[in-house]
Design a protein around this motif. Structure first.
Motif, PDB file in Angstrom:
ATOM      1  N   VAL A  42      -3.330   4.609   1.544  1.00 11.02           N
ATOM      2  CA  VAL A  42      -2.950   4.968   2.982  1.00 11.02           C
ATOM      3  C   VAL A  42      -4.153   4.935   3.911  1.00 11.02           C
ATOM      4  O   VAL A  42      -5.274   5.435   3.613  1.00 11.02           O
ATOM      5  CB  VAL A  42      -2.631   6.827   2.726  1.00 11.02           C
ATOM      6  CG1 VAL A  42      -2.613   7.088   4.088  1.00 11.02           C
ATOM      7  CG2 VAL A  42      -1.651   6.934   1.841  1.00 11.02           C
ATOM      8  N   TYR A  43      -4.100   4.035   4.460  1.00 10.96           N
ATOM      9  CA  TYR A  43      -5.127   3.540   5.460  1.00 10.96           C
ATOM     10  C   TYR A  43      -5.454   4.631   6.481  1.00 10.96           C
ATOM     11  O   TYR A  43      -4.557   5.216   6.934  1.00 10.96           O
ATOM     12  CB  TYR A  43      -4.637   2.269   6.405  1.00 10.96           C
ATOM     13  CG  TYR A  43      -4.523   1.161   5.429  1.00 10.96           C
ATOM     14  CD1 TYR A  43      -5.479   0.214   5.345  1.00 10.96           C
ATOM     15  CD2 TYR A  43      -3.119   0.535   5.265  1.00 10.96           C
ATOM     16  CE1 TYR A  43      -5.244  -1.029   4.496  1.00 10.96           C
ATOM     17  CE2 TYR A  43      -2.821  -0.474   4.568  1.00 10.96           C
ATOM     18  CZ  TYR A  43      -3.851  -1.196   3.926  1.00 10.96           C
ATOM     19  OH  TYR A  43      -3.524  -2.336   3.129  1.00 10.96           O
ATOM     20  N   GLN A  45      -6.558   4.687   9.606  1.00 12.77           N
ATOM     21  CA  GLN A  45      -5.792   4.559  10.893  1.00 12.77           C
ATOM     22  C   GLN A  45      -4.417   3.541  10.746  1.00 12.77           C
ATOM     23  O   GLN A  45      -4.445   2.616  10.028  1.00 12.77           O
ATOM     24  CB  GLN A  45      -6.904   3.721  11.757  1.00 12.77           C
ATOM     25  CG  GLN A  45      -7.985   4.260  12.133  1.00 12.77           C
ATOM     26  CD  GLN A  45      -9.163   4.248  11.275  1.00 12.77           C
ATOM     27  OE1 GLN A  45      -9.222   3.353  10.431  1.00 12.77           O
ATOM     28  NE2 GLN A  45     -10.047   5.288  11.058  1.00 12.77           N
ATOM     29  N   SER A  46      -3.456   3.925  11.444  1.00 16.95           N
ATOM     30  CA  SER A  46      -2.250   3.312  11.412  1.00 16.95           C
ATOM     31  C   SER A  46      -2.157   2.071  12.190  1.00 16.95           C
ATOM     32  O   SER A  46      -2.906   1.533  12.971  1.00 16.95           O
ATOM     33  CB  SER A  46      -1.143   4.318  12.215  1.00 16.95           C
ATOM     34  OG  SER A  46      -1.107   5.721  11.629  1.00 16.95           O
ATOM     35  N   ALA A  47      -1.320   1.155  11.723  1.00 17.66           N
ATOM     36  CA  ALA A  47      -1.265  -0.161  12.330  1.00 17.66           C
ATOM     37  C   ALA A  47      -0.121   0.308  13.575  1.00 17.66           C
ATOM     38  O   ALA A  47       0.845   1.001  13.541  1.00 17.66           O
ATOM     39  CB  ALA A  47      -0.434  -1.082  11.566  1.00 17.66           C
ATOM     40  N   THR A  48      -0.635  -0.422  14.697  1.00 16.50           N
ATOM     41  CA  THR A  48       0.064  -0.112  16.072  1.00 16.50           C
ATOM     42  C   THR A  48       0.180  -1.530  16.775  1.00 16.50           C
ATOM     43  O   THR A  48      -0.159  -2.622  16.540  1.00 16.50           O
ATOM     44  CB  THR A  48      -0.675   0.774  16.944  1.00 16.50           C
ATOM     45  OG1 THR A  48      -1.882   0.290  17.477  1.00 16.50           O
ATOM     46  CG2 THR A  48      -0.757   2.024  16.183  1.00 16.50           C
ATOM     47  N   ALA A  53      -0.863  -4.746  11.294  1.00 14.28           N
ATOM     48  CA  ALA A  53      -1.001  -4.655   9.815  1.00 14.28           C
ATOM     49  C   ALA A  53      -1.704  -5.886   9.271  1.00 14.28           C
ATOM     50  O   ALA A  53      -2.210  -5.502   8.118  1.00 14.28           O
ATOM     51  CB  ALA A  53       0.295  -4.496   9.462  1.00 14.28           C
ATOM     52  N   SER A 538      -9.892   0.566   8.785  1.00 11.46           N
ATOM     53  CA  SER A 538      -8.432  -0.041   8.669  1.00 11.46           C
ATOM     54  C   SER A 538      -8.326  -1.323   8.862  1.00 11.46           C
ATOM     55  O   SER A 538      -7.814  -2.273   8.262  1.00 11.46           O
ATOM     56  CB  SER A 538      -7.290   0.992   9.288  1.00 11.46           C
ATOM     57  OG  SER A 538      -7.548   2.095   8.600  1.00 11.46           O
ATOM     58  N   ARG A 542      -7.319  -4.090   6.052  1.00  7.47           N
ATOM     59  CA  ARG A 542      -6.322  -4.941   6.280  1.00  7.47           C
ATOM     60  C   ARG A 542      -6.347  -6.467   6.695  1.00  7.47           C
ATOM     61  O   ARG A 542      -5.895  -7.369   6.121  1.00  7.47           O
ATOM     62  CB  ARG A 542      -5.413  -4.326   7.574  1.00  7.47           C
ATOM     63  CG  ARG A 542      -4.536  -3.050   7.173  1.00  7.47           C
ATOM     64  CD  ARG A 542      -3.905  -2.776   8.548  1.00  7.47           C
ATOM     65  NE  ARG A 542      -2.929  -1.697   8.227  1.00  7.47           N
ATOM     66  CZ  ARG A 542      -3.210  -0.330   8.679  1.00  7.47           C
ATOM     67  NH1 ARG A 542      -3.955  -0.365   9.444  1.00  7.47           N
ATOM     68  NH2 ARG A 542      -2.289   0.452   8.387  1.00  7.47           N
TER      69      ARG A 542
END
Length: 659
Positions: A42-43, A45-48, A53, A538, A542
């Motif tokens: 679970v990174y 920070q989210s990919a946006t 990603a 992140s 990634r």
């Protein structure tokens, strides 16, 4: 002679039967759980659409900008610095901003500063902090309006008369201020004595914009003890000092004809074309009034640095000053400079400082990314070791290999975080650790390895093998994980974790997990992709996965999210069907939560050796595993990680010897 083979696949029945049989006989209790170690990561920070990603800036990525014009006067007798600045702030974000946040970090030295309570014992000395005289906002029409502001520790909120528009709105913020320069207790900014006069190291000397980004909005972490997170922009600044002081500062000196003598100008020009250090102002000239273009009053030194996240300067009448050319890729050049007191002179000390900064800057430029500035300056004082764009404050007492390591490390910060602008108050490991990593190879390179290998407290605290040294951290139950907020890492662990563990993690990635042929291009591309931007943890995770073609979730979890231990073992060695002519069966096991690819060395009774690469995927479904090693000779012993290349916490079980 050593022969290398890869793991030979066996039938499923033989693998599981052999593994189960040997495990039942020999395996100790294991803390290893494959489903936990290899679970999806679970990174943080989210990919946006802002950050993809693949670890790159996305199609909607934006970043605000702050350009500075500063005029300051330094009064050495009173240690008072008075300044006026104009900040041109551009809001590229999708949000209207009704307030601005700035750092006013001289408040760190007040008795009521938050940082005075959390960083060890309560300080013994203080100043009265930052004094804001006025704040005015200049809008699009050029009209100045007074703005309300409120100070909260080392932050200042400016309440705008009208909101700054999203998508490229721009304003100019006018601020007048003054403060007293702290003494040597200032740490990163101070005044310190020498026999020929005080040295002023002037940093955090102007109110500067906080970062507003897509991750957290306004990033307003107070200045406690850790370093900085700043916007990029151009800096045009002038410093007025007494006539007898020399000033070295970030960027280009724009008016050398006003502040230098004809002799000094000629020597500087000579240095621009010399690979040997040229003396601009010698020890014999330090107290000579004729080395100054005037003998009374003040001089104003005017500097400019572009696409930078900060600007600082050093000033003293005690400076020796020397310089040499830096040779950069594509035929470009820059100027290496050093300024230091006579106490620091000599070939065993600062007499080689310019040589050190020249060599390290050339190496980093060739290996990773070209140096972006026109000067690279070392200034000697009591700050110990502190980095800023194009200039570093380094210990005036450092000598020999320690001085080389210090200078290489501090100028190495040009790449992290001056080029790759990470948030040091949250993720210092992406700054200190990444820089320490590139230092490792610079030490090998400098002067044919004069100071190699790198074994200073920032990389190998006990000056031993890093794989063995890091075990002290991995086995310490109180050691914080790398993904710990920087201000929460106790001083005891700051170097072992933030510097050493982070750097050694990259060494493991480069040399054991991925290999230089894939790691180096990916790391170079990471620097290039995020140059003058703000990557998150992140983004790094990634990016490296995408560019190297590896799922590294197990490594991010075990090395960064947790402080897991590695314990590989060889549990048994037997002949296939009882006949060495058919090969050997070697049982290896993973006994703790961390996993690593490793090398298995088989030694035969005739003294010859064979190596088998054991990939990390071996442990995706197994706690122990039987490796079939082709051969026709009797085996004497088998050892996992014979070269101590990976951080195994218990080497007593790494070798199995046939009796």
């Amino acid at each position: 002679m050593r022969r290398l083979t890869t793991l030979r696949p066996l039938t499923a029945a033989l693998l599981f039967a052999s593994s189960a049989a040997f495990a039942a006989q020999t395996a100790p209790i294991s803390n290893y759980e494959p489903l936990q170690t290899f679970a999806p990561f679970v990174y943080p920070q989210s990919a946006t659409a802002f950050r993809t990603a693949s670890g790159k800036p996305g199609p909607l990525f934006w970043q605000n900008r702050a350009d500075y014009q500063i005029k300051a006067t330094l009064e050495p007798a009173s240690r008072k610095l008075t300044g006026e600045e104009v900040i041109t702030y551009t809001n590229h974000s999708p949000d209207d901003l009704d307030v601005l946040w700035l750092q006013v970090e001289q408040n760190r030295y007040r008795t009521d500063a938050r940082g005075a309570f959390g960083a060890g014992k309560f300080p013994a000395q203080f100043t009265d902090g930052e004094h804001i005289v006025s704040v005015e906002v200049e809008g699009a029409g050029g009209k100045l309006q007074k703005a309300d502001w409120v100070i909260a520790d080392t932050r200042m909120q400016v309440r705008l008369p009208e909101a700054l528009k999203a998508h490229d709105g721009k304003l100019r913020l006018h601020i007048s201020y003054y403060y007293t320069v702290p003494g040597e207790f200032g740490g990163r900014t101070d005044v310190n004595p020498t026999k020929n006069g005080d040295i002023f190291e002037i940093a955090q000397w102007y109110p500067r914009m906080c970062v507003y980004d897509d991750l957290r909005g306004w990033t307003t972490d107070p200045y406690l003890n850790n370093e900085f997170y700043l916007e990029y922009g151009d800096y045009d600044y002038s410093v007025t000092v007494p006539w007898d002081m020399i000033v070295v500062g970030s960027g280009d000196l724009l008016n050398p004809q006003d502040v230098l003598t004809k002799t000094e100008l000629q020597r500087l020009e000579q240095a621009r074309h010399s690979d040997k250090t040229v003396m601009i102002r010698s020890a014999d000239e330090v107290n000579d009034p004729n080395t100054r273009p005037k003998q009374s009053g003040t001089l104003t030194w005017h500097f400019r640095i572009q696409n930078s996240r900060d600007a600082v300067f050093g000033a003293s009448k005690a400076f020796i000053w020397d310089a040499a050319r830096i040779n950069l890729p594509n035929g470009k050049t820059a100027l290496a400079e050093s300024a230091y007191p006579v106490e620091s002179a000599g070939d065993g000390a600062w007499g080689r400082a310019t040589e050190y900064v020249k060599a390290s800057t050339e190496y980093f430029s060739k290996q990773w990314y070209p140096y972006p500035y026109t000067v690279a300056i070392n200034e000697a004082g009591s700050a110990g070791g502190m980095e800023y764009p194009s200039i570093t404050f380094d210990s005036k007492e450092a000598k020999g290999s320690d001085l080389h390591a210090l200078i290489a490390h501090e100028i190495g910060h040009t790449w992290f975080p001056m080029i790759v602008g990470t948030d040091e108050r949250r993720n210092a490991w992406m700054d200190e650790g990444f820089n320490t990593f590139i230092d490792v190879y610079e030490a090998d390179s400098f002067n044919h390895g004069e100071y190699a290998p790198k074994r200073d407290p920032e990389y190998a605290p006990g000056h031993g093998n890093p794989a063995d040294e890091i075990v002290k951290v991995l086995t310490d139950a109180d050691a914080p994980p790398l993904l710990t907020r920087a201000d929460q890492i106790p001083e005891k662990y700051r170097h072992p974790v933030t510097y050493f563990k982070s750097a050694y993690g990259l060494v493991l990635l480069r040399e054991q997990i991925i290999g230089p042929e894939r790691f180096d291009p990916a790391f170079r591309k990471y620097i290039q992709t995020w140059a003058y931007k703000h990557p998150s943890p992140s983004d790094f995770f990634r990016f490296m996965e995408s560019e190297t073609g590896e799922d590294l979730s197990w490594f991010w979890r075990g090395w960064y999210e947790y402080n897991w231990k590695l314990d590989l073992a060889v549990q048994d060695v037997a002949a296939v069907d009882g006949d060495w002519r058919k090969g050997a069966l070697v049982t290896v096991a993973n006994l703790d939560k961390l996993v690593m690819p490793s090398m298995l060395e088989v030694v035969y009774t005739d003294g010859s050796k064979q190596d088998v690469r054991v990939p990390v995927e071996t442990w995706m479904m197994h706690r122990s595993y039987v490796i079939r090693v082709d051969g026709s000779k009797a085996v004497k012993s088998a050892t996992i990680d014979p070269d101590h290349a990976i951080p195994d916490v218990d080497r007593s079980n790494n070798t199995f010897t046939i009796k």
